[in-house]
Scaffold this motif. Structure first.
Motif, mmCIF file in Angstrom:
data_model
loop_
_atom_site.group_PDB
_atom_site.id
_atom_site.type_symbol
_atom_site.label_atom_id
_atom_site.label_comp_id
_atom_site.label_asym_id
_atom_site.label_seq_id
_atom_site.Cartn_x
_atom_site.Cartn_y
_atom_site.Cartn_z
ATOM 1 N N ASP A 1 0.850 -1.189 0.000
ATOM 2 C CA ASP A 1 0.000 0.000 0.000
ATOM 3 C C ASP A 1 0.888 1.242 0.000
ATOM 4 O O ASP A 1 1.567 1.524 0.983
ATOM 5 N N SER B 1 -0.212 4.341 -0.360
ATOM 6 C CA SER B 1 -0.988 5.545 -0.041
ATOM 7 C C SER B 1 -0.400 6.246 1.179
ATOM 8 O O SER B 1 0.248 5.637 2.020
ATOM 9 N N GLY B 2 -0.630 7.526 1.238
ATOM 10 C CA GLY B 2 -0.143 8.316 2.366
ATOM 11 C C GLY B 2 1.302 8.708 2.206
ATOM 12 O O GLY B 2 2.025 8.229 1.334
ATOM 13 N N HIS C 1 4.943 2.180 4.618
ATOM 14 C CA HIS C 1 5.461 3.011 3.524
ATOM 15 C C HIS C 1 6.549 3.890 4.134
ATOM 16 O O HIS C 1 6.270 4.730 4.987
ATOM 17 N N SER D 1 7.035 2.364 -5.624
ATOM 18 C CA SER D 1 5.787 2.333 -6.390
ATOM 19 C C SER D 1 6.028 1.983 -7.858
ATOM 20 O O SER D 1 5.136 1.505 -8.542
#
Length: 197
Positions: free
Chosen positions: A24, A26-27, A49, A72
Protein backbone atom coordinates in the motif's frame (compact mmCIF):
# COMPACT_ATOMS: atom_id res chain seq x y z
CA UNK A 1 35.49 0.77 -4.54
CA UNK A 2 31.76 0.96 -3.87
CA UNK A 3 30.71 -1.13 -0.89
CA UNK A 4 27.36 -2.73 -0.28
CA UNK A 5 25.79 -2.67 3.12
CA UNK A 6 23.28 -5.46 2.58
CA UNK A 7 25.11 -8.09 4.65
CA UNK A 8 24.25 -9.62 8.02
CA UNK A 9 26.42 -8.05 10.74
CA UNK A 10 24.59 -9.13 13.91
CA UNK A 11 24.45 -12.46 15.67
CA UNK A 12 20.77 -12.33 16.64
CA UNK A 13 18.32 -15.08 15.74
CA UNK A 14 17.08 -14.75 12.16
CA UNK A 15 13.77 -13.02 11.57
CA UNK A 16 11.69 -14.14 8.64
CA UNK A 17 8.39 -12.89 7.33
CA UNK A 18 6.16 -13.59 4.40
CA UNK A 19 6.24 -11.34 1.36
CA UNK A 20 3.61 -8.61 1.05
CA UNK A 21 2.40 -9.06 -2.51
CA UNK A 22 0.16 -5.96 -2.68
CA UNK A 23 2.01 -3.11 -0.93
CA UNK A 24 0.00 0.00 0.00
CA UNK A 25 1.74 3.17 -1.24
CA UNK A 26 -0.99 5.54 -0.04
CA UNK A 27 -0.14 8.32 2.37
CA UNK A 28 3.10 10.09 3.05
CA UNK A 29 6.08 7.77 3.61
CA UNK A 30 7.46 7.70 7.15
CA UNK A 31 11.16 8.44 7.68
CA UNK A 32 12.94 5.20 8.56
CA UNK A 33 14.43 7.01 11.58
CA UNK A 34 10.96 7.03 13.18
CA UNK A 35 11.14 3.23 13.52
CA UNK A 36 14.81 2.27 14.00
CA UNK A 37 14.84 3.27 17.68
CA UNK A 38 11.89 1.04 18.59
CA UNK A 39 12.32 -2.18 20.54
CA UNK A 40 10.44 -4.17 17.88
CA UNK A 41 12.69 -2.98 15.02
CA UNK A 42 12.73 -4.26 12.23
CA UNK A 43 9.39 -6.13 12.66
CA UNK A 44 7.55 -2.83 13.15
CA UNK A 45 8.45 -1.74 9.59
CA UNK A 46 6.76 -4.63 7.78
CA UNK A 47 4.08 -3.25 5.47
CA UNK A 48 4.93 0.39 6.25
CA UNK A 49 5.46 3.01 3.52
CA UNK A 50 8.95 4.35 4.37
CA UNK A 51 11.52 6.85 3.17
CA UNK A 52 15.15 5.68 3.40
CA UNK A 53 17.30 8.60 2.33
CA UNK A 54 15.12 9.46 -0.63
CA UNK A 55 14.21 5.90 -1.59
CA UNK A 56 10.49 5.60 -0.93
CA UNK A 57 8.68 2.30 -0.82
CA UNK A 58 6.87 -0.30 1.27
CA UNK A 59 8.75 -2.84 3.40
CA UNK A 60 7.53 -6.06 1.79
CA UNK A 61 9.71 -8.61 3.61
CA UNK A 62 12.04 -9.06 6.59
CA UNK A 63 14.52 -11.90 6.26
CA UNK A 64 17.71 -12.56 8.26
CA UNK A 65 17.87 -8.98 9.58
CA UNK A 66 17.52 -7.53 6.08
CA UNK A 67 14.49 -5.60 4.94
CA UNK A 68 13.26 -5.57 1.34
CA UNK A 69 11.63 -2.33 0.19
CA UNK A 70 9.61 -2.04 -3.01
CA UNK A 71 9.01 1.38 -4.60
CA UNK A 72 5.79 2.33 -6.39
CA UNK A 73 7.57 1.83 -9.74
CA UNK A 74 8.38 -1.79 -8.71
CA UNK A 75 12.08 -1.32 -7.91
CA UNK A 76 13.07 -3.48 -4.93
CA UNK A 77 16.08 -2.73 -2.73
CA UNK A 78 17.40 -4.64 0.25
CA UNK A 79 18.79 -2.89 3.35
CA UNK A 80 20.59 -4.29 6.38
CA UNK A 81 18.46 -3.64 9.47
CA UNK A 82 21.51 -3.35 11.78
CA UNK A 83 23.11 -0.75 9.51
CA UNK A 84 19.88 1.26 9.29
CA UNK A 85 19.62 1.22 13.08
CA UNK A 86 23.23 2.40 13.41
CA UNK A 87 22.64 5.22 10.93
CA UNK A 88 19.17 6.41 11.93
CA UNK A 89 18.37 5.41 15.52
CA UNK A 90 18.40 8.29 18.01
CA UNK A 91 21.62 8.57 20.02
CA UNK A 92 21.81 6.86 23.41
CA UNK A 93 21.43 9.58 26.03
CA UNK A 94 21.63 7.25 29.04
CA UNK A 95 25.25 8.25 29.78
CA UNK A 96 25.36 11.55 31.68
CA UNK A 97 27.23 14.41 30.04
CA UNK A 98 30.05 15.93 32.09
CA UNK A 99 30.10 19.66 32.41
CA UNK A 100 33.37 21.53 32.16
CA UNK A 101 33.84 24.71 34.17
CA UNK A 102 35.95 27.34 32.47
CA UNK A 103 38.09 29.11 35.07
CA UNK A 104 37.58 32.84 35.32
CA UNK A 105 39.86 35.45 36.90
CA UNK A 106 38.69 34.52 40.45
CA UNK A 107 38.42 30.76 39.94
CA UNK A 108 41.58 28.64 40.04
CA UNK A 109 42.07 26.18 37.20
CA UNK A 110 41.23 22.61 38.18
CA UNK A 111 42.62 19.43 36.74
CA UNK A 112 40.16 17.76 34.35
CA UNK A 113 38.65 14.53 35.64
CA UNK A 114 40.31 11.46 34.12
CA UNK A 115 38.14 9.61 31.66
CA UNK A 116 37.74 5.92 32.30
CA UNK A 117 36.91 5.11 28.67
CA UNK A 118 38.11 6.75 25.47
CA UNK A 119 35.52 9.10 24.03
CA UNK A 120 33.81 7.85 20.89
CA UNK A 121 34.14 10.10 17.86
CA UNK A 122 31.12 12.28 17.21
CA UNK A 123 29.23 10.99 14.19
CA UNK A 124 27.64 13.67 12.11
CA UNK A 125 25.27 13.13 9.26
CA UNK A 126 24.11 15.83 6.86
CA UNK A 127 20.34 15.42 6.55
CA UNK A 128 19.90 18.11 3.86
CA UNK A 129 22.98 18.21 1.60
CA UNK A 130 23.57 21.36 -0.47
CA UNK A 131 23.65 20.40 -4.15
CA UNK A 132 23.89 24.06 -5.27
CA UNK A 133 27.60 24.31 -4.48
CA UNK A 134 30.00 23.73 -7.40
CA UNK A 135 30.92 20.11 -8.12
CA UNK A 136 34.63 19.45 -7.67
CA UNK A 137 36.58 16.37 -8.69
CA UNK A 138 37.45 14.07 -5.78
CA UNK A 139 41.10 14.59 -6.77
CA UNK A 140 40.80 18.13 -5.32
CA UNK A 141 40.40 16.64 -1.84
CA UNK A 142 42.20 13.26 -2.11
CA UNK A 143 45.55 15.02 -2.55
CA UNK A 144 45.22 16.92 0.74
CA UNK A 145 46.76 15.74 4.01
CA UNK A 146 43.44 16.13 5.86
CA UNK A 147 41.54 13.81 3.48
CA UNK A 148 38.87 12.44 3.98
CA UNK A 149 37.71 15.02 6.59
CA UNK A 150 38.25 17.90 4.14
CA UNK A 151 35.68 16.34 1.78
CA UNK A 152 32.90 16.28 4.41
CA UNK A 153 29.92 18.32 3.17
CA UNK A 154 31.51 18.94 -0.23
CA UNK A 155 29.81 18.38 -3.59
CA UNK A 156 32.19 15.95 -5.28
CA UNK A 157 32.50 14.03 -8.51
CA UNK A 158 33.89 10.53 -8.41
CA UNK A 159 34.09 9.23 -12.00
CA UNK A 160 30.63 7.95 -12.87
CA UNK A 161 28.96 9.41 -9.75
CA UNK A 162 28.39 12.86 -8.22
CA UNK A 163 26.98 13.86 -4.85
CA UNK A 164 27.58 15.44 -1.47
CA UNK A 165 29.71 13.69 1.17
CA UNK A 166 27.07 13.40 3.91
CA UNK A 167 29.00 11.23 6.37
CA UNK A 168 32.43 9.70 7.00
CA UNK A 169 32.29 6.39 8.89
CA UNK A 170 35.18 3.99 9.56
CA UNK A 171 37.23 5.16 6.59
CA UNK A 172 34.31 5.28 4.16
CA UNK A 173 32.78 8.34 2.54
CA UNK A 174 28.99 8.21 2.25
CA UNK A 175 28.13 10.21 -0.88
CA UNK A 176 24.50 11.10 -1.58
CA UNK A 177 23.43 11.95 -5.13
CA UNK A 178 20.85 14.60 -5.95
CA UNK A 179 18.42 11.78 -6.78
CA UNK A 180 18.71 10.53 -3.18
CA UNK A 181 20.90 7.46 -3.74
CA UNK A 182 23.76 7.00 -1.26
CA UNK A 183 26.96 5.13 -2.08
CA UNK A 184 29.98 4.30 0.06
CA UNK A 185 33.54 4.81 -1.14
CA UNK A 186 36.70 3.71 0.64
CA UNK A 187 38.88 6.70 1.54
CA UNK A 188 42.01 4.55 1.19
CA UNK A 189 41.02 3.51 -2.35
CA UNK A 190 40.13 7.06 -3.32
CA UNK A 191 43.51 8.32 -2.08
CA UNK A 192 45.32 5.59 -4.03
CA UNK A 193 43.41 6.33 -7.23
CA UNK A 194 43.17 10.12 -7.07
CA UNK A 195 45.58 11.30 -4.38
CA UNK A 196 48.63 11.74 -6.57
CA UNK A 197 49.27 15.39 -7.47
Amino acid sequence: MESTENTLHGQEAPIASGVISNPDFSGKPQPISSMTGRADWPRCALGVHVDIHGFEGVVIQINNQSIRVRSSDRITQQFNAHRLKALFAPPDRSTPVRSIQVPGPDVPAAEPAPQSEPAEPVRQFIENPDFTTPVRAIRTYATRADFPQCAYGQHVEIPGYAGVVVEIVKGSLKVRSQEGRTRSFSAVALRKLYGKP
